[in-house]
Design a protein around this motif. Structure first.
Motif, PDB file in Angstrom:
ATOM      1  N   TYR A  15       0.745  -1.182   0.082  1.00 62.64           N
ATOM      2  CA  TYR A  15       0.050   0.035   0.014  1.00 62.64           C
ATOM      3  C   TYR A  15       0.944   1.206  -0.023  1.00 62.64           C
ATOM      4  O   TYR A  15       0.537   2.317  -0.756  1.00 62.64           O
ATOM      5  CB  TYR A  15      -0.869   0.042   1.029  1.00 62.64           C
ATOM      6  CG  TYR A  15      -1.617   1.233   1.414  1.00 62.64           C
ATOM      7  CD1 TYR A  15      -2.977   1.396   0.457  1.00 62.64           C
ATOM      8  CD2 TYR A  15      -1.229   2.091   2.169  1.00 62.64           C
ATOM      9  CE1 TYR A  15      -3.648   2.506   0.709  1.00 62.64           C
ATOM     10  CE2 TYR A  15      -1.910   3.572   2.301  1.00 62.64           C
ATOM     11  CZ  TYR A  15      -2.940   3.719   1.686  1.00 62.64           C
ATOM     12  OH  TYR A  15      -3.794   4.861   1.604  1.00 62.64           O
ATOM     13  N   CYS A  18       2.637   1.589  -3.391  1.00 58.53           N
ATOM     14  CA  CYS A  18       1.828   2.362  -4.440  1.00 58.53           C
ATOM     15  C   CYS A  18       1.524   3.731  -4.107  1.00 58.53           C
ATOM     16  O   CYS A  18       1.680   4.556  -5.114  1.00 58.53           O
ATOM     17  CB  CYS A  18       0.436   1.575  -4.316  1.00 58.53           C
ATOM     18  SG  CYS A  18       0.279  -0.027  -4.947  1.00 58.53           S
ATOM     19  N   GLN A  21       4.595   5.834  -5.046  1.00 57.66           N
ATOM     20  CA  GLN A  21       4.568   5.974  -6.440  1.00 57.66           C
ATOM     21  C   GLN A  21       3.655   6.853  -7.307  1.00 57.66           C
ATOM     22  O   GLN A  21       3.836   6.765  -8.618  1.00 57.66           O
ATOM     23  CB  GLN A  21       5.044   4.544  -7.009  1.00 57.66           C
ATOM     24  CG  GLN A  21       6.004   3.552  -6.549  1.00 57.66           C
ATOM     25  CD  GLN A  21       7.141   4.309  -6.483  1.00 57.66           C
ATOM     26  OE1 GLN A  21       7.373   4.808  -7.807  1.00 57.66           O
ATOM     27  NE2 GLN A  21       8.222   4.443  -5.727  1.00 57.66           N
ATOM     28  N   TYR A  23       0.732   5.531  -7.579  1.00 57.25           N
ATOM     29  CA  TYR A  23      -0.339   4.800  -8.081  1.00 57.25           C
ATOM     30  C   TYR A  23      -1.742   4.484  -7.133  1.00 57.25           C
ATOM     31  O   TYR A  23      -1.424   4.932  -6.415  1.00 57.25           O
ATOM     32  CB  TYR A  23       0.095   3.189  -8.121  1.00 57.25           C
ATOM     33  CG  TYR A  23       1.551   3.264  -8.905  1.00 57.25           C
ATOM     34  CD1 TYR A  23       1.523   3.938 -10.313  1.00 57.25           C
ATOM     35  CD2 TYR A  23       2.493   2.412  -8.667  1.00 57.25           C
ATOM     36  CE1 TYR A  23       2.545   4.006 -11.141  1.00 57.25           C
ATOM     37  CE2 TYR A  23       3.645   2.204  -9.838  1.00 57.25           C
ATOM     38  CZ  TYR A  23       3.593   2.888 -10.769  1.00 57.25           C
ATOM     39  OH  TYR A  23       4.749   2.936 -11.607  1.00 57.25           O
ATOM     40  N   THR A  24      -2.620   3.682  -7.772  1.00 55.04           N
ATOM     41  CA  THR A  24      -3.679   3.670  -7.102  1.00 55.04           C
ATOM     42  C   THR A  24      -3.850   2.086  -6.658  1.00 55.04           C
ATOM     43  O   THR A  24      -3.803   1.180  -7.443  1.00 55.04           O
ATOM     44  CB  THR A  24      -4.903   3.759  -7.950  1.00 55.04           C
ATOM     45  OG1 THR A  24      -4.932   4.963  -8.584  1.00 55.04           O
ATOM     46  CG2 THR A  24      -6.481   3.740  -7.344  1.00 55.04           C
ATOM     47  N   PRO A  25      -3.748   2.188  -4.956  1.00 54.53           N
ATOM     48  CA  PRO A  25      -3.726   0.860  -4.613  1.00 54.53           C
ATOM     49  C   PRO A  25      -5.178   0.200  -4.494  1.00 54.53           C
ATOM     50  O   PRO A  25      -6.259   0.801  -4.098  1.00 54.53           O
ATOM     51  CB  PRO A  25      -3.292   0.890  -3.180  1.00 54.53           C
ATOM     52  CG  PRO A  25      -3.510   2.365  -2.750  1.00 54.53           C
ATOM     53  CD  PRO A  25      -3.469   3.257  -4.044  1.00 54.53           C
ATOM     54  N   SER A  53      -7.196   3.632  -2.197  1.00 51.44           N
ATOM     55  CA  SER A  53      -6.471   5.274  -2.355  1.00 51.44           C
ATOM     56  C   SER A  53      -6.754   6.162  -1.280  1.00 51.44           C
ATOM     57  O   SER A  53      -7.934   6.221  -1.152  1.00 51.44           O
ATOM     58  CB  SER A  53      -6.317   5.489  -3.843  1.00 51.44           C
ATOM     59  OG  SER A  53      -7.550   6.115  -4.077  1.00 51.44           O
ATOM     60  N   TYR A  91      -2.703  -4.663  -5.082  1.00 52.80           N
ATOM     61  CA  TYR A  91      -1.833  -4.314  -6.349  1.00 52.80           C
ATOM     62  C   TYR A  91      -1.953  -2.871  -6.755  1.00 52.80           C
ATOM     63  O   TYR A  91      -3.093  -2.141  -6.434  1.00 52.80           O
ATOM     64  CB  TYR A  91      -2.039  -5.265  -7.483  1.00 52.80           C
ATOM     65  CG  TYR A  91      -3.419  -5.389  -7.929  1.00 52.80           C
ATOM     66  CD1 TYR A  91      -3.893  -4.503  -9.117  1.00 52.80           C
ATOM     67  CD2 TYR A  91      -4.489  -5.937  -7.515  1.00 52.80           C
ATOM     68  CE1 TYR A  91      -5.167  -4.604  -9.393  1.00 52.80           C
ATOM     69  CE2 TYR A  91      -5.778  -6.149  -7.531  1.00 52.80           C
ATOM     70  CZ  TYR A  91      -6.079  -5.396  -8.796  1.00 52.80           C
ATOM     71  OH  TYR A  91      -7.502  -5.325  -9.191  1.00 52.80           O
ATOM     72  N   ALA A  92      -1.114  -2.384  -7.666  1.00 55.14           N
ATOM     73  CA  ALA A  92      -1.300  -1.022  -8.113  1.00 55.14           C
ATOM     74  C   ALA A  92      -2.256  -1.178  -9.514  1.00 55.14           C
ATOM     75  O   ALA A  92      -2.241  -1.885 -10.331  1.00 55.14           O
ATOM     76  CB  ALA A  92      -0.128  -0.510  -8.677  1.00 55.14           C
ATOM     77  N   GLY A  98       1.932  -6.030  -7.718  1.00 55.68           N
ATOM     78  CA  GLY A  98       1.582  -6.028  -6.076  1.00 55.68           C
ATOM     79  C   GLY A  98       1.997  -7.568  -5.668  1.00 55.68           C
ATOM     80  O   GLY A  98       2.936  -8.000  -6.087  1.00 55.68           O
TER      81      GLY A  98
END
Length: 138
Positions: A15, A18, A21, A23-25, A53, A91-92, A98
């Motif tokens: 988490y 993500c 970075q 990214y959207t977890p 997120s 995961y992203a 992930g």
């Protein structure tokens, strides 16, 4: 294979990665697992993907046994509670990178809730603890 006790640490690490970075977890949840409280109608094949997120959910708590947060589904604010054991992956969304976990084994008794309530056998209900009281000591 890692022990189940490592799962909260790994989920939190992925988490944080993500979010760091940009990214959207997402978490993949097994909806039929006892104790899972998610809005109905959004699952597919007994699973639900949840955006965890910071933009999508509020008051996210990742404890050792539970993930809990508030989010909107179809414009309606809802509270989501997921036992850690019901999480099948994190995961992203953008890269699909992930970590996946083994499908959870369904327990014979439901897990206790994030507040510690849990569903118990009515014959074995413990008595309610006394409320704490304060008194002035002179």
């Amino acid at each position: 294979m890692l022990p189940e006790s490592a799962k909260p640490y790994l989920l939190n690490a992925v988490y944080q990665w993500c979010v760091d970075q940009g990214y959207t977890p997402y978490i993949l949840v097994v909806v039929a697992y006892p104790g899972v409280s998610v809005p109905s109608g959004y699952e597919k094949d007994g699973r639900m993907i949840l955006d965890v997120s910071p933009r999508a959910c509020h008051s996210l708590r990742m404890a050792d046994d539970w993930i809990s947060f508030n989010a909107r589904f179809g414009g309606v604010a809802r509270t989501v509670d997921v036992p850690m054991a019901a999480v099948a992956a994190i995961y992203a969304a953008e890269t699909q990178e992930g970590m996946g976990f083994a499908d959870p084994e369904m327990p014979t008794t439901p897990p206790s809730s994030p507040e510690g309530g849990g569903v118990e056998n009515a014959d074995n209900l413990p008595s309610k603890p006394e409320r704490p009281s304060l008194r002035v000591v002179k």
